[in-house]
Scaffold this motif. Sequence first.
Motif, mmCIF file in Angstrom:
data_model
loop_
_atom_site.group_PDB
_atom_site.id
_atom_site.type_symbol
_atom_site.label_atom_id
_atom_site.label_comp_id
_atom_site.label_asym_id
_atom_site.label_seq_id
_atom_site.Cartn_x
_atom_site.Cartn_y
_atom_site.Cartn_z
ATOM 1 N N GLU A 81 0.860 12.429 0.331
ATOM 2 C CA GLU A 81 0.000 11.949 0.625
ATOM 3 C C GLU A 81 1.016 10.738 1.570
ATOM 4 N N ILE A 82 0.730 10.855 3.322
ATOM 5 C CA ILE A 82 1.286 9.364 4.375
ATOM 6 C C ILE A 82 -0.207 8.549 3.684
ATOM 7 N N TYR A 107 -2.089 5.541 5.115
ATOM 8 C CA TYR A 107 -2.220 4.723 6.197
ATOM 9 C C TYR A 107 -3.723 4.095 5.875
ATOM 10 N N PRO A 108 -4.264 2.878 6.927
ATOM 11 C CA PRO A 108 -5.121 1.856 6.256
ATOM 12 C C PRO A 108 -6.755 2.706 5.747
ATOM 13 N N LYS A 109 -7.660 2.061 4.866
ATOM 14 C CA LYS A 109 -8.808 2.765 4.425
ATOM 15 C C LYS A 109 -9.196 1.642 4.536
ATOM 16 N N SER A 145 1.000 -0.832 -0.380
ATOM 17 C CA SER A 145 0.199 0.394 0.249
ATOM 18 C C SER A 145 1.019 1.448 -0.143
ATOM 19 N N ARG A 146 1.610 1.389 -0.021
ATOM 20 C CA ARG A 146 3.092 2.807 -0.146
ATOM 21 C C ARG A 146 3.864 1.752 -0.558
ATOM 22 N N LYS A 148 6.682 15.784 8.821
ATOM 23 C CA LYS A 148 5.161 15.569 8.527
ATOM 24 C C LYS A 148 5.415 16.400 9.344
#
Length: 295
Positions: free
Chosen positions: A282-283, A285-287, A246-247, A273
Motif C-alpha cells: 500500500e502506497i 495517501y491523504p485520507k 503517515s508513512r 509503482k
Amino acid sequence: MNFVTLKVNDSDPTDSGKEIIKFIFDGETWIGIGIVSIRIIIIIVLAAILVKIGKVFINRIFSLKIRGPIRKSERREKTMYRLLENILSYVVYFSAILAILSEFSINIKGLLAGAGVLGLAVGFGAQSLVKDVITGFFILFEDQFSVGDYVLIGTTEGTVEEIGLRTTKIQAYGGEIHIIPNGSILEVVNYSIRNSLVILDIGVAYEMDINRIEMLLTEFLNNLPDHYEELVGIPTLIGIQNLEPSRVILRITAETKPVMNFSAARKLRKDLKNFMDESGIEIPYPKMVTIQRSE
C-alpha cells in the motif's frame, strides 16, 4: 591705365573622354584584368580545396586515435576536433585574403604593420576581450568541460554546443541557446565527467510488514528488466530513510551513466509503482475519516 591679361588654358573635355575610351578598348587592359581575375579565382579555389583536404586529414587523425589503444575521452576529442577545424579555416582564408590583396598591388607588409600597431592600441581598451580569450584557452587546456557535456554555468544549465576562444554556447532544455563570454565564467558544475546517482524515496503505510517489503523490493531490484541501459550495476535499497506521521520512507539509490539519472529515475518510478500494486504494497495517501455520532 595698364591692364594685365591672364590667359587660362582649359583642357578640352573631349581629351578625358578619349583617354577613357582608349583605356576601355585597350587590349592590354583587359588582358591584365583577366589575368588578375584568374589568379583571384585560383586563390579562392585553392583555399577551399586546402580547407576541404585539411578537414579530411583532421578527421582521419581522430579516427585513427579512436581505433588506437591510447585514447582520450570522447568529449575532449570532439571539442579539439571542432577547434582544429575552425583554426584551419581561419588561417587558410586569412592567407587567401592577403594573397588577393597582393594581386591589387597593395603593400601587405605595411598593412600588417599598421594592423599590429592598431591592434596594440585597441588591446589596451579591450581588456575584457583579452580576458575572454585567455579564459577560453585555459578552459580547453584544463579540460574543464567539452562539447556535449551537461553543465551548470552561473544560472545557465544545459548542453555545451560550442566552445570558442571568446565565447561558449550552451543549449538549454527548451532549445534556447545561451552565449556566454568566457571571461564571465567563474564557476562550472559539470555533470558529464562522473557517473550520476538516482535517489528515490518511496513511502509505505505503517500497517505494512517492513521486513517483507524490503525483501520484495530487494528481489525486484536484483531482477530489473534489461531495458535499463542507463544503469551501472544493480540499484540498492538503503533502508528506512525517515518516519513521517503517515508513512515510512524507504530510500533506493542507483548508479547510472553520466546525465542518465533523469531518464532512469522516471522508468524506475513507473516500474516500482506497478510492482507495488501487483505485490499488494500500500502506497499511503491523504485520507479523510468521517465519524457520525448517533443520539
